[in-house]
Design a protein around this motif. Structure first.
Motif, PDB file in Angstrom:
ATOM      1  N   MET A  86      39.723  38.623   3.214  1.00 20.05           N
ATOM      2  CA  MET A  86      38.781  39.663   2.651  1.00 20.05           C
ATOM      3  C   MET A  86      38.052  38.612   1.712  1.00 20.05           C
ATOM      4  O   MET A  86      38.279  37.168   1.578  1.00 20.05           O
ATOM      5  N   PRO A  87      37.282  38.984   1.095  1.00 23.93           N
ATOM      6  CA  PRO A  87      36.307  37.925   0.098  1.00 23.93           C
ATOM      7  C   PRO A  87      37.306  37.497  -0.796  1.00 23.93           C
ATOM      8  O   PRO A  87      37.926  37.605  -1.503  1.00 23.93           O
ATOM      9  N   LYS A  88      36.953  35.904  -1.101  1.00 21.64           N
ATOM     10  CA  LYS A  88      37.664  34.905  -1.771  1.00 21.64           C
ATOM     11  C   LYS A  88      37.022  35.480  -3.062  1.00 21.64           C
ATOM     12  O   LYS A  88      36.211  35.904  -3.993  1.00 21.64           O
ATOM     13  N   ASP A  89      38.256  35.698  -4.010  1.00 27.33           N
ATOM     14  CA  ASP A  89      37.897  35.637  -5.588  1.00 27.33           C
ATOM     15  C   ASP A  89      37.301  34.854  -5.966  1.00 27.33           C
ATOM     16  O   ASP A  89      36.916  33.956  -5.975  1.00 27.33           O
TER      17      ASP A  89
END
Length: 87
Positions: free
Chosen positions: A84-87
Motif C-alpha cells: 500500500m502507498p505510504k500515508d
C-alpha cells in the motif's frame, strides 16, 4: 423489548453504506467489524440478563462469527499492507 434506536432505513442506503465501508482499507474495515461485534455482544449480554436466552445465544453466535470475519480481514490487511502507498 426496547424500542428500535433508529427507525427503519431504506435498504438502498444500507447497500450504499456497505459499498463505502468495503471501499476502506482493510484495517479500517476490520475496525468497523470489531465495533459491530462489540455492540452486538453488549446487546446479547443485556438480553441474557433479561432472561431472553435464545435471543442472547443467537446474538453471541453472531458476535463470535463477526470476530472470525474481523480476523480474516485483519489477515488480508497484513498481506496487503507492504504494497500500500505510504500515508
Amino acid at each position: 423489548m426496547a424500542e428500535p434506536k433508529i427507525e427503519r432505513v431504506d435498504e438502498s442506503i444500507l447497500e450504499k453504506q456497505a459499498k463505502e465501508i468495503a471501499g476502506l482499507r482493510y484495517e479500517q474495515v476490520a475496525y468497523f467489524i470489531e465495533c459491530l461485534e462489540e455492540n452486538i455482544r453488549r446487546e446479547a449480554e443485556k438480553d441474557e440478563d433479561k432472561g431472553r436466552l435464545k435471543l442472547a445465544s443467537t446474538l453471541f453466535d453472531a458476535s463470535d462469527n463477526l470476530e472470525i470475519a474481523r480476523k480474516y480481514v485483519s489477515q488480508a490487511w497484513k498481506i496487503c499492507k507492504p504494497y500500500m502507498p505510504k500515508d
